[in-house]
Design an enzyme around this catalytic site. Structure first.
Site, PDB file in Angstrom:
ATOM      1  N   PRO A 205       0.833  -1.218   0.000  1.00 17.57           N
ATOM      2  CA  PRO A 205       0.000   0.000   0.000  1.00 17.57           C
ATOM      3  C   PRO A 205       0.859   1.257   0.000  1.00 17.57           C
ATOM      4  O   PRO A 205       1.910   1.322   0.651  1.00 17.57           O
ATOM      5  CB  PRO A 205      -0.804  -0.125   1.304  1.00 17.57           C
ATOM      6  CG  PRO A 205      -0.763  -1.560   1.663  1.00 17.57           C
ATOM      7  CD  PRO A 205       0.540  -2.083   1.158  1.00 17.57           C
ATOM      8  N   GLY A 206       0.416   2.246  -0.754  1.00 20.64           N
ATOM      9  CA  GLY A 206       1.093   3.540  -0.756  1.00 20.64           C
ATOM     10  C   GLY A 206       2.244   3.670  -1.713  1.00 20.64           C
ATOM     11  O   GLY A 206       2.957   4.675  -1.688  1.00 20.64           O
ATOM     12  N   HIS A 425      18.220   2.875  30.149  1.00 21.53           N
ATOM     13  CA  HIS A 425      17.714   1.906  29.173  1.00 21.53           C
ATOM     14  C   HIS A 425      18.089   2.329  27.754  1.00 21.53           C
ATOM     15  O   HIS A 425      18.642   1.533  26.975  1.00 21.53           O
ATOM     16  CB  HIS A 425      16.189   1.790  29.308  1.00 21.53           C
ATOM     17  CG  HIS A 425      15.576   0.741  28.436  1.00 21.53           C
ATOM     18  ND1 HIS A 425      15.149  -0.466  28.907  1.00 21.53           N
ATOM     19  CD2 HIS A 425      15.327   0.716  27.095  1.00 21.53           C
ATOM     20  CE1 HIS A 425      14.664  -1.189  27.916  1.00 21.53           C
ATOM     21  NE2 HIS A 425      14.749  -0.481  26.796  1.00 21.53           N
ATOM     22  N   GLU A 426      17.832   3.581  27.422  1.00 20.83           N
ATOM     23  CA  GLU A 426      18.150   4.055  26.072  1.00 20.83           C
ATOM     24  C   GLU A 426      19.663   4.154  25.870  1.00 20.83           C
ATOM     25  O   GLU A 426      20.169   3.884  24.776  1.00 20.83           O
ATOM     26  CB  GLU A 426      17.499   5.423  25.824  1.00 20.83           C
ATOM     27  CG  GLU A 426      16.000   5.450  25.995  1.00 20.83           C
ATOM     28  CD  GLU A 426      15.292   4.392  25.177  1.00 20.83           C
ATOM     29  OE1 GLU A 426      15.806   4.009  24.097  1.00 20.83           O
ATOM     30  OE2 GLU A 426      14.237   3.918  25.617  1.00 20.83           O
ATOM     31  N   HIS A 429      20.920   0.703  24.887  1.00 17.70           N
ATOM     32  CA  HIS A 429      20.715   0.433  23.453  1.00 17.70           C
ATOM     33  C   HIS A 429      21.795   1.119  22.618  1.00 17.70           C
ATOM     34  O   HIS A 429      22.412   0.510  21.734  1.00 17.70           O
ATOM     35  CB  HIS A 429      19.340   0.954  23.013  1.00 17.70           C
ATOM     36  CG  HIS A 429      18.197   0.094  23.424  1.00 17.70           C
ATOM     37  ND1 HIS A 429      18.115  -1.242  23.142  1.00 17.70           N
ATOM     38  CD2 HIS A 429      17.058   0.409  24.102  1.00 17.70           C
ATOM     39  CE1 HIS A 429      16.980  -1.726  23.618  1.00 17.70           C
ATOM     40  NE2 HIS A 429      16.321  -0.738  24.216  1.00 17.70           N
ATOM     41  N   ASP A 501      11.133  -5.006  23.094  1.00 17.39           N
ATOM     42  CA  ASP A 501      12.451  -5.475  22.658  1.00 17.39           C
ATOM     43  C   ASP A 501      12.522  -6.996  22.677  1.00 17.39           C
ATOM     44  O   ASP A 501      13.044  -7.614  21.745  1.00 17.39           O
ATOM     45  CB  ASP A 501      13.536  -4.899  23.570  1.00 17.39           C
ATOM     46  CG  ASP A 501      13.591  -3.377  23.520  1.00 17.39           C
ATOM     47  OD1 ASP A 501      13.294  -2.825  22.449  1.00 17.39           O
ATOM     48  OD2 ASP A 501      13.921  -2.759  24.540  1.00 17.39           O
TER      49      ASP A 501
END
Length: 643
Positions: A205-206, A425-426, A429, A501
């Site tokens: 789609p698109g 947490h970030e 990553h 995650d």
């Protein structure tokens, strides 16, 4: 087709005439005096009360000396008024004081008796004709139930051409032959070539399937009939087939032309797939389409273009040579295609000098043409909201994230402890992704809530890729686990923030084992027969074709892959603990870091100054984990799915 008011204009004129006649009749009747007997008039003359008599045909208007209102009377036709009055016994001496005048009778006064009878007939006739028209209109609507609802666009003023379509050069080359045939069919017929009767455009789609069909019609300069597959099917039996017949009849009358059927899978599903293999209304519609496509002559010059994102469910008879001869695939654009699409949608929009469409294109891997159009529109809306006269690069970047995740939720209340958890947490990553060589570079880190995410790491590839190797999978899994590992190292506990995650990691590891043959123990085999929506990226169901023993081995291999990646992430964060703490503290202070600042922090350099984020209100820490924490943070990677 004429408008309804033109078709009923006779009825309207008839009603207006009748109403006008009634008005004039009422006006004339209101001006008439009370009619009296002629003998009474003669007696008034004898008494000397009459001053004047006006004669109009056989009608007499008598003016009395002492009264303002005249008398009306009548005499015998074709007899003079003086002779008539003398016949009633009046002498010349009695008549000499009466002034007698004559006037020609008006035509309207002669028509008055006729109108008295004609006006009711006109009103009744107009009402009857109006009711018949209404009944006929309802009957026409009922009779046109089986007519085609296709919208016709003439080709004399094309609104879309190939210049408006970008990012699909191969598809344009395929369809350019269709345009050439519609313009110069004699060149092909002289060589005995048969142009394809139908072109099936497939893709996600698109990606511009409908736009491409309109561009073909605009380039060829021929009429263009557009209809959706669902518009053929109604609750009444036979309507779909009737509409198909009417559509092709209209097309033959306007030949050469194009017929475009959007979402043809609504009527083109494989026959016999219904309950008990029943022959339902959709199958009748499909049968009629097949018959009409077989009925095309070589000189008809009608080409049928259809679009779908579910080619796997279409009937084989629809796809055989002689019907839909060609299949044109429109996939998501690559880097050059995205840049070209950005240039098309940026026409007429004031862009600032700092806007680099190449950078925007590289930051939007996996975007379709519709996504890019929405991105440019969102950037324009943001610039207008900020009272700017030009669209800057900051609006473009903000629009990318709005399209991906939604608007920022800066008003969301979080405690200082939760803010610290999200920051680590970030940071986990980002650290793992930065130090593992096969992960995509970190483009942005933020702990500002956006959409359902409490924070995220945006990773963008330096180049488009079609394939992923096993090492790339392992590094991406380790990067996705970096947030949970950082929570465990820093706080000695884990939260629900890594749920998305873990779901992503599990799916990637299972695909490595069951689909891509990347398990050393199970070997290069695939396990499970899957029914998938090819261009929609979703799996409907999976049928197990392996034993319980193999299923246990698959689970063991999936766990082994995830645990290996978990240990890799743990080792990276343990070796770079100093960078982890520095990055987390910087995130707590500034909330958002760009690529340059992040790379400077990782290299131990002094990062460029960041503007501190506005303080946000704190709230008490909840004693129970919230349901919304399930996707509190995570990383966003644009690595395309392997093929």
């Amino acid at each position: 087709m004429k408008p309804a008011w033109i078709r009923n204009i006779f009825v309207y004129i008839l009603i207006i005439v009748a109403l006008g006649a009634l008005f004039f009749q009422f006006l004339s009747s209101s001006n008439e005096a009370k009619e009296t007997d002629i003998a009474t008039v003669a007696q008034e003359i004898r008494d000397g009360n009459v001053s004047a008599i006006k004669v109009e045909g056989n009608a007499l208007t008598v003016t009395l000396r002492d009264q303002e209102e005249p008398l009306q009377s009548r005499k015998e036709p074709q007899v003079g008024v003086v002779e008539y009055l003398r016949g009633l016994g009046l002498t010349p001496e009695q008549l000499q004081d009466v002034q007698i005048s004559y006037e020609r009778p008006s035509s309207f006064s002669n028509l008055t008796p006729i109108l008295i009878y004609l006006v009711p007939l006109l009103l009744f006739g107009g009402f009857l004709i109006f009711m018949l028209r209404q009944a006929q209109g309802s009957n026409n609507q009922a009779m046109s139930f089986g007519k085609s609802r296709a919208r016709m666009f003439t080709g004399d003023k094309p609104t879309v051409t190939f210049d408006d379509v970008a990012g699909a050069e191969e598809a344009k080359q395929e369809l350019a032959e269709i345009v050439e045939f519609l313009k110069e069919p004699e060149k092909f017929m002289a060589l005995g070539a048969r142009i394809p009767k139908g072109v099936l455009m497939v893709g996600p789609p698109g990606t511009g399937k409908t736009l491409m069909a309109r561009a073909v019609a605009g380039e060829a300069g021929v009429p263009f009939f557009s209809i959706s597959g669902s518009e053929f099917v109604e609750m009444f039996v036979g309507v779909g087939a009737s509409r198909v017949r009417d559509l092709f009849e209209q097309a033959k009358r306007n030949s050469p032309c194009l017929i475009f059927i959007d979402e043809i899978d609504a009527v083109g599903r494989q026959r016999g797939a219904g309950l008990g293999g029943s022959h339902d209304e959709r199958e009748q519609t499909l049968n009629q389409i097949l018959v009409e496509m077989d009925g095309f002559d070589s000189d008809t010059n009608i080409i049928l273009i259809a679009a779908t994102n579910r080619p796997d469910i279409l009937d084989p008879a629809l796809l055989r040579p002689g019907r839909f001869d060609r299949r044109v695939t429109l996939d998501r654009p690559d880097l050059n295609g995205r840049r070209a699409i950005l240039e098309v949608h940026s026409r007429g929009k004031p862009l600032a000098r700092d806007v680099d469409l190449g950078t925007v294109a590289s930051g939007t891997p996996g975007f379709s043409g519709a996504d890019i159009e929405n991105l440019v529109n969102e950037a324009a809306i943001l610039a207008a909201r900020r009272n700017k006269t030009q669209i800057a690069m900051s609006e473009m970047q903000e629009a990318i994230e709005r399209v991906l995740l939604g608007p920022e939720r800066k008003s969301r209340l979080i405690s200082e402890r939760e803010k610290r958890i999200i920051a680590y947490h970030e940071a986990g990553h980002a650290i793992v992704k930065h130090f593992l060589p096969l992960c995509d570079p970190v483009h942005k880190i933020t702990i500002v809530s956006r959409g359902m995410a409490g924070g995220y790491v945006l990773s963008l590839p330096d180049e488009d890729r079609m394939f992923m190797r096993r090492g790339k999978f392992m590094d991406e899994i380790a990067g996705a686990l970096g947030g949970r590992v950082a929570e465990e190292i820093i706080f000695g506990d884990v939260t629900t923030g890594a749920s998305s995650d873990l779901e992503r990691v599990t799916n990637m590891a299972r695909s490595m084992v069951t689909r891509y043959g990347m398990s050393e123990k199970l070997g290069p085999l695939t396990y499970g027969d899957r029914e998938e929506l090819v261009f929609l990226g979703r799996e409907i169901s999976e049928q197990r074709n392996y034993s319980e023993e193999v299923a246990d081995q698959i689970d063991i291999e999936v766990r082994k892959i995830v645990e290996e990646a978990y240990q890799t992430a743990h080792a990276v964060l343990r070796d770079h603990r100093e960078q982890l703490d520095r990055l987390a503290e910087t995130l707590i202070e500034t909330e958002t870091l760009d690529r340059a600042t992040f790379n400077a922090l990782m290299a131990g350099e002094t990062p460029p100054p960041n503007r501190p984020a506005p303080p946000r209100a704190a709230r008490p820490q909840p004693t129970e984990p919230r349901e919304s924490d399930d996707r509190a943070s995570g990383d966003i990677s644009f690595s395309p799915a392997p093929i």
